[in-house]
Write an enzyme that holds these catalytic residues in place. Structure first.
Site, short mmCIF file in Angstrom:
data_model
loop_
_atom_site.label_atom_id
_atom_site.label_comp_id
_atom_site.label_asym_id
_atom_site.label_seq_id
_atom_site.Cartn_x
_atom_site.Cartn_y
_atom_site.Cartn_z
N HIS A 34 26.10 -24.57 -1.99
CA HIS A 34 27.31 -24.80 -1.19
C HIS A 34 27.55 -23.62 -0.25
O HIS A 34 27.82 -23.82 0.95
CB HIS A 34 28.52 -24.97 -2.13
CG HIS A 34 29.84 -24.94 -1.43
ND1 HIS A 34 30.49 -26.09 -1.01
CD2 HIS A 34 30.64 -23.92 -1.05
CE1 HIS A 34 31.62 -25.75 -0.41
NE2 HIS A 34 31.73 -24.44 -0.44
N GLU A 35 27.45 -22.40 -0.77
CA GLU A 35 27.67 -21.21 0.06
C GLU A 35 26.58 -21.07 1.13
O GLU A 35 26.86 -20.68 2.26
CB GLU A 35 27.72 -19.96 -0.81
CG GLU A 35 28.82 -19.97 -1.86
CD GLU A 35 30.20 -20.17 -1.25
OE1 GLU A 35 30.43 -19.72 -0.11
OE2 GLU A 35 31.06 -20.77 -1.92
N HIS A 69 27.29 -23.18 4.15
CA HIS A 69 28.17 -22.57 5.16
C HIS A 69 27.34 -21.80 6.18
O HIS A 69 27.61 -21.86 7.39
CB HIS A 69 29.17 -21.62 4.49
CG HIS A 69 30.30 -22.32 3.79
ND1 HIS A 69 31.11 -23.23 4.43
CD2 HIS A 69 30.76 -22.23 2.52
CE1 HIS A 69 32.02 -23.68 3.58
NE2 HIS A 69 31.82 -23.09 2.41
N GLU A 122 34.42 -27.22 4.35
CA GLU A 122 34.10 -27.15 2.92
C GLU A 122 33.50 -28.46 2.43
O GLU A 122 32.58 -28.47 1.60
CB GLU A 122 35.36 -26.82 2.12
CG GLU A 122 35.93 -25.43 2.39
CD GLU A 122 35.01 -24.33 1.92
OE1 GLU A 122 34.16 -24.60 1.05
OE2 GLU A 122 35.15 -23.20 2.42
#
Length: 422
Positions: A278-279, A282, A358
């Site tokens: 997930h990070e 980004h 997000e």
């Protein structure tokens, strides 16, 4: 004027507090929407009755206190001007030195100190709640150290920025806002570069990830995403909190992949990999740079609108408050007041953009890992561990949440699994 200010402050803030209390403690329905009942997003499927009760209590109290504290900063700035404290601060600075390069940082220090003291009770109560509900594990002395550190770092940066700003106001009466914005661009980039290696280590201890096998898997994910990283950092957060987190921040050679030790201690390996994916998402989708671009654009609009509002406010009210020029440092509380109000008004848009980013990162992570069970499990554990409200009231969601609600995120991941099987 002073009596009116006191009277209306008590009346309006009292009514505001009453409405807030009714909204959070009476009108908000903590129930689960029918479409989520029985799904992985339904807290009843992964939280005990006690955990659910505690999460609702904790979230309600914290949200109430956050909204209760929101207008206090505005009240402080108004009070500083109406009661003449801004003039006292200015005169004190003039007695200390005849140089503006000394007077302005001293004014900023006095205003920041007064504001911090007056807002301290709300921060302290929020901290006590966090301790009592088992979220914070940080001692009072350690917490105060972080608070004081944040104060002095904030003062140092604001002292430099405000000193430059008020010099520009004096020299370029009609274009100070544009020059200030142009100077802010390299400052924002520099701070983004500096944050991981200078500021973050002041608060926490960073070291190499001890689990080398896990580090290798995370770096493999990073390599697939073309992230130029050769190590993963582990930060000791368990001495301060039971919450979990992970992030990728910084730019260029200062880019860092960071995992909290609480995350490592409480999640399974595949769940940690989903969180890191997930990070990484980004980074891959350039959210770091979009955030920077957004900050630059918001600064442009903010300074432009502030320029016009500040000029009008000084002309309309300045003489009564003891200053007649925008470049007079006594106008700083008015400048802060306008900026904080504009920031509050812009927050719903900024948060909506953040929630969308997000959600995109969640989709990237599930596509990258192809492990829906780990994805759902990680968010469920994050919810339990942080006593998060999976479905907060609308006011909280749209004015405070930079992420989709946990209910929305888990539900999306569960549906992703179903669509793949079809």
């Amino acid at each position: 004027m002073k009596k009116k200010f006191i009277t209306w402050t008590f009346i309006l803030y009292g009514l505001y507090s009453l409405v807030l209390g009714l909204y959070f403690f009476q009108w908000s329905n903590p129930g689960v929407p029918p479409e989520y009942e029985g799904t992985a997003a339904d807290p009843a499927t992964f939280m005990t009755a006690m955990e659910l009760e505690l999460s609702q209590e904790y979230s309600t109290y914290q949200n109430f206190l956050s909204f209760l504290g929101e207008p206090l900063e505005w009240i402080v700035y108004l009070g500083v001007m109406i009661f003449g404290a801004s003039i006292v601060f200015k005169q004190f600075g003039e007695k200390v030195s005849r140089f503006r390069i000394i007077q302005i940082p001293l004014f900023v220090l006095l205003l920041s100190t007064l504001t911090s003291i007056l807002l301290f009770p709300i921060d302290y109560v929020k901290r006590r709640l966090s301790v009592e509900y088992g979220i914070s594990t940080q001692s009072f002395s350690s917490w105060m150290r972080d608070e004081l550190l944040s104060f002095w770092i904030g003062w140092l940066m604001m002292a430099v920025l405000i000193t430059v700003l008020y010099f520009l106001m004096k020299k370029f009466e009609k274009r100070w806002w544009l020059i200030a914005w142009l100077l802010m661009i390299p400052f924002l980039i520099f701070m983004m570069y500096l944050q991981p290696v200078v500021i973050d280590p002041l608060y926490n201890d960073f070291g190499e990830l001890q689990d080398k096998q896990l580090e290798e898997k995370i770096l493999t994910l990073a390599d697939e995403a073309d992230i130029p990283a050769d190590r993963v950092y582990e930060v000791n957060m368990s001495e301060k909190t039971n919450s979990m987190n992970a992030y990728v921040n910084g730019i260029g050679s200062n880019l860092r992949i960071v995992l909290w030790d609480t995350t490592l201690n409480r999640l399974q390996e595949n769940e940690v990999l989903f969180i890191m994916a997930h990070e990484i998402g980004h980074y891959v989708m350039n959210h770091l740079y979009w955030n920077l671009a957004g900050a630059i654009f918001a600064t442009f609009l903010g300074l432009l609108v502030t320029y016009h509002l500040l000029r009008w406010s000084v002309r309309r009210y300045g003489e009564k408050l003891g200053f007649t020029k925008v470049s007079d440092i006594a106008s700083l509380p008015m400048f802060y007041l306008i900026l904080t109000l504009l920031s509050f008004l812009a927050s719903p848009v900024e948060l909506a953009i953040s929630r969308n980013a997000e959600a995109d990162a969640d989709r990237y992570a599930i596509e990258m890992t192809q492990d829906t069970e780990a994805a759902v499990g990680s968010f469920q554990e994050l919810t339990v561990n942080g006593l998060s409200d999976v479905d907060p009231p609308a006011l909280v969601k749209y004015l405070r949440y930079g992420h989709p609600t946990m209910m929305e995120r888990i539900y999306m991941l569960e549906n992703y699994e179903l669509s793949e099987e079809e």
